[in-house]
Design an enzyme around this catalytic site. Structure first.
Site: not given
Ligand code: SF4
Length: 410
Positions: A321, A255, A157, A65, A323, A291, A187
């Site tokens: 991971s 996100t 990010c 991304c 996502n 995001c 995060e």
């Molecule tokens: S917030 Fe979204 S765009 Fe930013 S690093 Fe994480 S997954 Fe990637």
């Protein structure tokens, strides 16, 4: 791109947040390390490749991304700019083992986590360079690094910074942040720390709908404060008092969560608050902080699984991971889905190693790839480099006794 609030910026250290002036050099190195001509070919050919009786369909949004691209590029820039300095990451730069190992090969150390070699934040000297990952770091970690006087390369990010702004605003207005995420994820740790920036600021992290239901049960008087506190002991701010701190809530999310689940959780919490306090927005706020890159990748999986009669889907990416896990969860609602760390997991046409969604351990499954015509969906998480996608296609071809190059020009 958002910027780090001035109050949080280190007073005297060198602080890089917009690159180090070596973009072109870094781009060349990224191309060398992560490019795949097979992925380029798929992009040019409607994301489809036929290899004998195998049809491979790549999702139209996949892989690195914008935030990951930028974070990895800044790490390469930092290595080029400071060839003689010690350089460290606070933890994994992104959740992909190949990229993290590449960092080690480049002489970049890790201050924490499985790749750490024993140097910690306490051992840093002012001449050291520290890279903050795309996930961001907690307020306390940032203060500690600033106090050490190191050169900081901040790759947080912009989409993460947007979540911080929301959470900070909630705290400023006296709302507790209810964050849909994993309390142990870098995060979410960084985001939840933002909630405590103001006196009286609090947070509670819910992992899924089942946990959101517990919060609703407490709000509606169906669960005791003791039961709530016992369940969320690791996922609440210090001094969290459910009687006080669940009267006014603001919802945000990590996100990279499953977008449909985040929306459903926000709605469920809203209904509980409405039941308790009536139609009064003085008690509830919401802002969807998934995001756009996460959303695009999830949408692309939906499109892929609903527009093709897939026999199976491969999702490539680090097992930690977030996502990537959610892409696998989404795909598994429609077809046989295998989350693999890399193409080495495709051990033979009979045997595949993969991580089922919701489990932490890898398992082996037999008879995953039948002989005869087969349609395979393919995607990769936001932290997976293109070369791992290309190598997966190469491996699929090998399992059919074919060489992929012979089919690229066909
Ligand atoms: S917030 Fe979204 S765009 Fe930013 S690093 Fe994480 S997954 Fe990637």
């Amino acid at each position: 791109m958002s910027t780090t609030p001035l109050a949080q910026q280190p007073p005297s250290t060198q602080y890089f947040q917009k690159g180090l002036g070596l973009k072109a050099v870094a781009q060349g190195l990224l191309e060398r390390d992560y490019h795949s001509h097979i992925v380029d070919y798929l992009r040019r050919h409607d994301f489809t490749l036929r290899i004998a009786d195998m049809e491979i369909h790549l999702a139209q949004e996949f892989g690195f991304c914008y935030g990951v691209d930028r974070a990895v590029e800044y790490a390469y820039q930092a290595r080029e700019k400071f060839p003689d300095r010690r350089i460290f990451l606070t933890g994994e730069i992104i959740h992909n083992p190949h990229v993290n190992r590449r960092m080690i090969e480049m002489g970049i150390g890790f201050l924490s986590g499985q790749y750490s070699n024993g140097v910690s934040a306490e051992n840093l000297a002012p001449e050291d360079v520290v890279i903050l990952p795309a996930f961001g770091v907690t307020i306390n970690e940032f203060k500690q690094l600033s106090a050490a006087g190191c050169i900081l390369v901040d790759t947080t990010c912009g989409s993460v910074l947007n979540v911080w702004k929301r959470v900070e605003q909630y705290a400023r207005d006296g709302f507790t942040s209810v964050i849909h995420g994993k309390y142990f994820h870098e995060e979410t740790k960084a985001t939840s720390s933002q909630a405590t920036k103001y006196p009286g600021g609090h947070y509670l992290v819910v992992r899924n709908m089942e946990e959101a239901e517990r919060v609703c049960d407490f709000i509606l008087g169906k669960l005791s404060r003791e039961e709530l506190l016992a369940h969320f002991v690791k996922a609440i701010s210090p001094g969290f008092d459910p009687d006080l701190h669940l009267q006014k809530i603001g919802v945000a999310n990590q996100t990279t969560m499953l977008s449909s689940e985040s929306l459903a959780i926000a709605e469920r919490l809203k209904q509980a608050i409405l039941s308790k306090y009536g139609a009064d927005d003085a008690h509830f706020r919401n802002f969807d902080t998934i995001c756009s890159a996460t959303q695009d990748r999830q949408d692309a999986v939906m499109k892929l699984v609903t527009s093709h009669q897939l026999d199976l889907m491969l999702i490539v990416g680090g097992y930690n991971s977030s996502n990537t896990n959610h892409l696998a969860a989404l795909a598994s609602q429609y077809t046989r889905a295998y989350h693999i760390e890399d193409p080495r997991c495709l051990m033979s046409a009979e045997l595949i190693r993969h991580k089922p969604f919701g489990q932490s351990e890898e398992v082996e499954t037999r008879d995953w790839l039948a002989a005869g015509p087969v349609k395979i969906g393919l995607t990769a998480g936001a932290s997976t480099p293109n070369n791992k996608i290309g190598e997966t296609v190469v491996r699929l071809a090998e399992l059919r006794g074919e060489k992929v190059e012979a089919w690229l020009s066909a």
